[in-house]
Design a protein around this motif. Structure first.
Motif: not given
Length: 251
Positions: A61, A106, A108, A112, A120, A126
């Protein structure tokens, strides 16, 4: 727009924005911040898009900020003004992301880290692959965790006690722990990541935009997100000083 660090796909009510520096782990540099800010500003005037999905190209990511820029910017301007401008631009991007009228998700996967985790957590929702990995390494690198004004947002999402440990130890953690701390809302097998994001995005794209905007404003006020700018410029000063010191030590 002609982007150099992003791939943008417009699907009508859903806009997909992909960080596109895979050879550099999608590290966030000044150009990427400029392009992200342009997209976020354009979306404020776009009444078609209802959902934005933020993802990363390649294996990760985002592996954090592009630290190779720090000594270059310091060499260009020894006063630190260029470094300070970079920090202020990151804050503007994160503030715009958190206050965007539409829903942001986000997606992911892989690493990250640092600024990547910052981007994020400024998204509304997320979703992470079960193989994804997370870390806030700043203190271990000798810089304060001030990028983008992320600290208040991270503390609001995950809780101060959890964040205190993550920042001071700079330890890595997996997707299961990220979900336990509410950094992730959902964890799925890596092969199911796109399907999981689609399950979220499609019904959200049908929500009434005015209701979504008002609800987000209420949530931001409740979480104190509108206070993110408080102290952020002082943070930029501290961050600039720390980055300048690190850059000088590497010479």
């Amino acid at each position: 727009m002609d982007f150099k660090t992003l791939q943008v796909s417009d699907e009508g009510t859903i806009l997909r924005v992909q960080l596109d520096r895979p050879e550099e782990g999608n590290s966030v540099d000044s150009q990427m911040l400029t392009e992200l800010l342009a997209i976020l500003r354009a979306l404020e005037d776009d009444h078609t898009v209802r959902v934005m999905v933020l993802s990363g190209a390649g294996d990760h990511f985002c592996q954090g900020g592009d630290r190779t820029e720090f000594p270059e910017l310091l060499a260009q301007d020894t006063s630190g003004a260029a470094l300070r401008a970079l920090g202020e631009k990151a804050q503007r991007v994160c503030s715009a992301l958190s206050q965007l009228r539409l829903v942001t998700i986000a997606r992911c996967h892989g690493d990250v880290i640092g600024a990547g985790l910052g981007l994020a957590v400024f998204c509304d929702l997320r979703v992470g692959a079960d193989t994804s990995r997370y870390r806030m390494p700043e203190v271990g690198l000798g810089v304060p965790p001030a990028w983008g004004g992320v600290l208040p947002r991270l503390a609001a999402e995950a809780g101060q006690a959890q964040v205190r440990r993550l920042l001071l130890t700079a330890e890595a953690f997996d997707a299961a722990r990220a979900k336990q701390m509410s950094i992730l809302h959902e964890v799925v097998p890596a092969d199911d990541l796109d399907a999981a994001v689609a399950r979220l995005a499609k019904p959200l794209a049908r929500r009434d935009p005015t209701t979504v905007r008002i609800t987000k404003n209420m949530l931001n006020a409740l979480a104190g997100a509108n206070q993110l700018s408080v102290g952020s410029y002082a943070d930029d000063e501290f961050l600039t000083a720390a980055m300048a010191r690190r850059a000088l030590l590497r010479r």
